[in-house]
Write a protein that holds these residues in place. Sequence first.
Motif, PDB file in Angstrom:
ATOM      1  N   THR A  78      32.462  45.582  48.343  1.00 26.06           N
ATOM      2  CA  THR A  78      32.795  45.547  46.912  1.00 26.06           C
ATOM      3  C   THR A  78      33.782  44.414  46.614  1.00 26.06           C
ATOM      4  O   THR A  78      33.672  43.763  45.576  1.00 26.06           O
ATOM      5  CB  THR A  78      33.343  46.891  46.403  1.00 26.06           C
ATOM      6  OG1 THR A  78      34.470  47.271  47.174  1.00 26.06           O
ATOM      7  CG2 THR A  78      32.290  47.970  46.445  1.00 26.06           C
ATOM      8  N   ASP A  79      34.732  44.173  47.512  1.00 26.69           N
ATOM      9  CA  ASP A  79      35.648  43.045  47.321  1.00 26.69           C
ATOM     10  C   ASP A  79      34.879  41.725  47.298  1.00 26.69           C
ATOM     11  O   ASP A  79      35.135  40.853  46.461  1.00 26.69           O
ATOM     12  CB  ASP A  79      36.715  43.001  48.417  1.00 26.69           C
ATOM     13  CG  ASP A  79      37.748  44.096  48.283  1.00 26.69           C
ATOM     14  OD1 ASP A  79      37.820  44.733  47.209  1.00 26.69           O
ATOM     15  OD2 ASP A  79      38.491  44.324  49.260  1.00 26.69           O
ATOM     16  N   ASP A  82      32.861  41.438  44.040  1.00 25.17           N
ATOM     17  CA  ASP A  82      33.747  41.104  42.926  1.00 25.17           C
ATOM     18  C   ASP A  82      34.129  39.628  42.962  1.00 25.17           C
ATOM     19  O   ASP A  82      34.159  38.960  41.933  1.00 25.17           O
ATOM     20  CB  ASP A  82      35.005  41.968  42.941  1.00 25.17           C
ATOM     21  CG  ASP A  82      34.732  43.418  42.595  1.00 25.17           C
ATOM     22  OD1 ASP A  82      33.669  43.712  42.010  1.00 25.17           O
ATOM     23  OD2 ASP A  82      35.595  44.269  42.915  1.00 25.17           O
ATOM     24  N   GLU A  85      31.236  37.515  41.834  1.00 24.51           N
ATOM     25  CA  GLU A  85      31.109  37.602  40.372  1.00 24.51           C
ATOM     26  C   GLU A  85      32.123  36.679  39.691  1.00 24.51           C
ATOM     27  O   GLU A  85      31.795  35.979  38.728  1.00 24.51           O
ATOM     28  CB  GLU A  85      31.316  39.049  39.933  1.00 24.51           C
ATOM     29  CG  GLU A  85      31.051  39.309  38.480  1.00 24.51           C
ATOM     30  CD  GLU A  85      31.185  40.776  38.135  1.00 24.51           C
ATOM     31  OE1 GLU A  85      31.804  41.058  37.106  1.00 24.51           O
ATOM     32  OE2 GLU A  85      30.685  41.626  38.901  1.00 24.51           O
ATOM     33  N   GLU A  86      33.367  36.660  40.194  1.00 24.54           N
ATOM     34  CA  GLU A  86      34.389  35.770  39.631  1.00 24.54           C
ATOM     35  C   GLU A  86      33.997  34.301  39.791  1.00 24.54           C
ATOM     36  O   GLU A  86      34.141  33.502  38.864  1.00 24.54           O
ATOM     37  CB  GLU A  86      35.732  36.003  40.327  1.00 24.54           C
ATOM     38  CG  GLU A  86      36.397  37.307  40.014  1.00 24.54           C
ATOM     39  CD  GLU A  86      37.632  37.532  40.878  1.00 24.54           C
ATOM     40  OE1 GLU A  86      38.185  36.544  41.419  1.00 24.54           O
ATOM     41  OE2 GLU A  86      38.040  38.687  41.027  1.00 24.54           O
TER      42      GLU A  86
END
Length: 98
Positions: A78-79, A82, A85-86
């Motif tokens: 998940t990190d 994320d 995505e950034e």
Amino acid sequence: MTTYALVRPARLDLHSYARATGLHPEVVRRLVALGLLEPARDARGELCFPPSQVAAAARILRLRESLSINYAGIGLVTDLLDRIEELEATLRNLSRRD
């Protein structure tokens, strides 16, 4: 200058959150302890969850069920998702400027 919220932010208590996600409250507590969910605390110190955390639980469940990733691995995945995505958002913003 002091500002005041006109409405109370929407929050789900532990049991409402568990019902909304289909998880047992003890599983929710375990996910919080592992740092996979980010709840707030209410005035009594009880866990409360913003609605965005329902999507976070769905993501955790998809990774667990689809890819058979253990909970420790889910934190890493998940990190990374994320972060991707950034980076993609940054790339989109940079390409719009050109």
